[in-house]
Scaffold this motif. Sequence first.
Motif, short mmCIF file in Angstrom:
data_model
loop_
_atom_site.label_atom_id
_atom_site.label_comp_id
_atom_site.label_asym_id
_atom_site.label_seq_id
_atom_site.Cartn_x
_atom_site.Cartn_y
_atom_site.Cartn_z
N LEU A 11 0.89 -1.10 0.14
CA LEU A 11 0.08 0.17 -0.11
C LEU A 11 0.95 1.10 -0.02
N VAL A 12 0.58 2.17 -1.10
CA VAL A 12 1.35 3.48 -1.15
C VAL A 12 0.39 4.63 -1.38
N GLN A 13 0.74 5.57 -0.92
CA GLN A 13 0.05 6.92 -1.23
C GLN A 13 0.39 7.27 -2.80
N GLU A 88 -5.05 4.74 -10.10
CA GLU A 88 -5.52 3.93 -11.15
C GLU A 88 -4.41 2.77 -11.43
N ASP A 89 -3.34 2.96 -10.82
CA ASP A 89 -2.25 1.80 -10.79
C ASP A 89 -2.41 0.68 -9.91
N THR A 90 -3.70 0.55 -9.15
CA THR A 90 -4.10 -0.24 -8.29
C THR A 90 -4.30 -1.62 -8.94
N ALA A 91 -3.86 -2.71 -8.77
CA ALA A 91 -3.98 -3.61 -9.31
C ALA A 91 -3.27 -5.19 -8.81
N THR A 115 1.16 -9.95 -7.28
CA THR A 115 1.46 -9.31 -5.83
C THR A 115 0.57 -8.02 -6.02
N GLN A 116 -0.10 -7.73 -5.00
CA GLN A 116 -1.28 -6.59 -4.89
C GLN A 116 -0.34 -5.32 -4.75
N VAL A 117 -0.80 -4.57 -5.67
CA VAL A 117 -0.24 -2.84 -5.32
C VAL A 117 -1.67 -2.08 -4.99
N THR A 118 -1.54 -1.36 -3.88
CA THR A 118 -2.64 -0.37 -3.75
C THR A 118 -2.26 0.83 -3.69
#
Length: 121
Positions: A11-13, A88-91, A115-118
Motif C-alpha cells: 500500500l502506497v500513497q 489507477e495503478d491499483t491492481a 502481488t497486490q499494489v494498492t
Amino acid sequence: QVQLVESGGGLVQAGGSLRLSCAASIRAFRWYAVGWFRQAPGKEREFVAAITWSGDMTYSDSVKGRFTISRDNAKITVYLQMNSLKPEDTAVYYCAADSDLTTKASDYDYWGQGTQVTVSS
C-alpha cells in the motif's frame, strides 16, 4: 519449467514509489523475455512492460515515463520500479516469461502468482 515469484507489492500513497521483483527458479530464465502485467478488479489483464534477455524494453503508454523495467541476470530476477504512482495503478501485478518479447498475455508460457499494489489517493 520456470517458476516465478513476485514480491514488493503493498500500500502506497499517490505519488509514491514501489519496486516489484520477479525471481525465477532456474538459470535459463536469463534467456527469457519477461513481461509485467496487471489486473484490476472487474478488468482484463493488461500489459505494463516487458524486457528481452538482452535488455530491450517496451512499455504501455499508461506507465511510460513512470515505470522502469530492468533485470539482473546474475540474480535471475526482473524488477519493475514504479514511481509517481496513481490510484489507477491499483491492481494485482504479475510477471510472466516467454521465449520472445510480446505484449500479449496469451503468448506467455509461465506466470507468477501475483502481488497486490494498492495506491491510495
